[in-house]
Design an enzyme around this catalytic site. Structure first.
Site, short mmCIF file in Angstrom:
data_model
loop_
_atom_site.label_atom_id
_atom_site.label_comp_id
_atom_site.label_asym_id
_atom_site.label_seq_id
_atom_site.Cartn_x
_atom_site.Cartn_y
_atom_site.Cartn_z
N ASP A 233 3.05 -38.71 44.68
CA ASP A 233 2.15 -37.70 44.12
C ASP A 233 3.02 -36.66 43.43
OD1 ASP A 233 -0.12 -35.99 43.61
OD2 ASP A 233 -1.11 -36.89 45.35
N GLY A 259 6.15 -37.37 41.28
CA GLY A 259 6.06 -37.73 39.87
C GLY A 259 4.61 -37.76 39.42
N PHE A 261 1.52 -39.97 37.68
CA PHE A 261 1.09 -41.36 37.47
C PHE A 261 0.84 -41.66 36.00
CE2 PHE A 261 -3.06 -39.63 39.43
CZ PHE A 261 -3.49 -39.07 38.23
N HIS A 279 -11.84 -42.35 39.10
CA HIS A 279 -13.12 -41.70 38.78
C HIS A 279 -12.93 -40.28 38.22
CE1 HIS A 279 -14.12 -39.37 42.78
NE2 HIS A 279 -12.86 -39.21 42.44
#
Length: 371
Positions: A233, A259, A261, A279
């Site tokens: 994360d 980091g 994504f 989502h």
């Protein structure tokens, strides 16, 4: 960061999925039948009543009524003193909740019911954080602009509160803590049904992408002693996690990487989890995330998406309202199974199967398409 011990107690008995689905269909049938038999204005006012009832429930959660009754029934004056409320006003607040079976009154004493238990902050599965966020003036202000979000197709959080949601959670810590509390409540609600529905122990190394403080991954590793984990994360999110892992005795089985994504993902995993990530984003950005993960994955690895899946018909489902939440608040969307198939296929994956859980979430298992 709140340090929590993993839940090592045996999983509670979860009703069989066919029974849950049958009850849900019967409830939907009854609701539809009642609305067909009532005059249209009356049926619509019944829906409006739900909004009032939700705010009543949120007020009870904010006051901590369930926590005050945790040690046993109380008379009105004692309960009002405990929660810091005016007695007559508190009785009026509780009156509609009594009618719904949320709290009960025996003679002159108020007590908890099974429906009221999840309102406690220390309940095994507490929804207090969800209610405090959804009942807040900030959240109501966002939803008051839902029509604008529908007109434009864009979120309205920045217009209403001055910043996009995720920037707001970082810069306004009061709002951020309220949002984090709602996320924790949602995690508690879905965690055990997710663990019961799928065999995560089949994977040697499990990578949790955007896994926050590691609650899901810690639970998985606790229940799968032969597996290893990688938590990924943003650096500021995972900064305190290594110390927490050490305290739990998991430091030798779980590493932490920081980091984005959108830029990278850990390599070498056997399973990659994206829980409640896609989502938050429309297809273009969701595709970027999937391509980043695909680039890091071995061809033999498995992708596990944990998300709500919208039905393609007109049945009632909570996800259809959460879809509007995603539209108005962050600009994301909930998806049907076909939506997920299309999104995955366009970004290097094939959907293999969909596993339903006793919670609103589904587990979508996908495999990389080999080049």
């Amino acid at each position: 960061m709140v340090t929590e011990q993993p839940e090592t107690s045996p999983l509670p008995k979860i009703p069989p999925l066919p029974l849950l689905r049958a009850v849900d269909r019967f409830r939907s049938f009854l609701t539809a039948a009642l609305r067909r038999t009532a005059p249209a204005p009356v049926a619509l006012l019944d829906i409006v009543q739900g909004g009032f009832l939700m705010q009543t429930l949120c007020a009870a959660a904010e006051l901590g009524v369930a926590d005050a009754l945790a040690d046993g029934p109380l008379r009105l004056d004692a309960l009002a003193t405990r929660v810091g409320a005016q007695p007559d006003a508190l009785a009026r607040l509780l009156r509609p909740l009594l009618a719904e079976g949320i709290f009960a009154r025996d003679s002159d004493r108020y007590r908890l019911t099974s429906l009221a238990e999840p309102l406690r902050a220390d309940a095994p599965v507490s929804i207090r954080g969800i209610l405090q966020f959804y009942g807040s003036s900030d959240h109501r202000a966002i939803w008051s602009r839902l029509a604008e979000a529908v007109r434009t197709g864009d979120p309205v959080t920045e217009q209403v509160l001055g910043l996009p949601l995720f920037d707001l959670t970082r810069k306004n810590r009061q709002f951020g803590e309220m949002f984090d509390g709602a996320q924790t409540s949602a995690s508690q609600l879905t965690l055990r049904p997710t663990l019961a529905a799928y065999d995560f122990a089949q994977y040697g190394t499990i990578v949790d992408i955007a896994g926050g403080h590691g609650r899901l991954l810690i639970e998985l590793l606790t229940r799968a002693p032969r597996s290893r984990g990688i938590l990924f994360d943003m650096p500021e999110v995972v900064a305190e996690v290594p110390a927490h892992l050490t305290a739990l005795g998991l430091a030798d089985r779980c590493t932490v990487e920081g980091g984005s994504f959108f830029e990278s993902a850990p390599t070498g995993g056997d399973a990659y989890i994206l829980k409640h990530v896609l989502h938050d984003w429309y297809d273009a950005d969701a595709g970027r995330i999937l391509r980043t993960v695909r680039a890091a994955m071995p061809d033999t690895a498995t992708l596990l998406l944990i998300e709500m899946v919208l039905p393609s018909d007109n049945r009632r489902q909570f996800g259809k309202l959460i879809d509007l939440e995603m539209l108005a608040v962050v600009g994301g969307r909930e998806r049907t199974e076909q939506d997920f198939r299309t999104l995955l296929s366009a970004n290097g994956f094939e959907l293999v199967r969909r596993v339903e859980t006793a919670a609103p979430d589904n587990i979508l298992e996908a495999r990389p398409i080999r080049q």
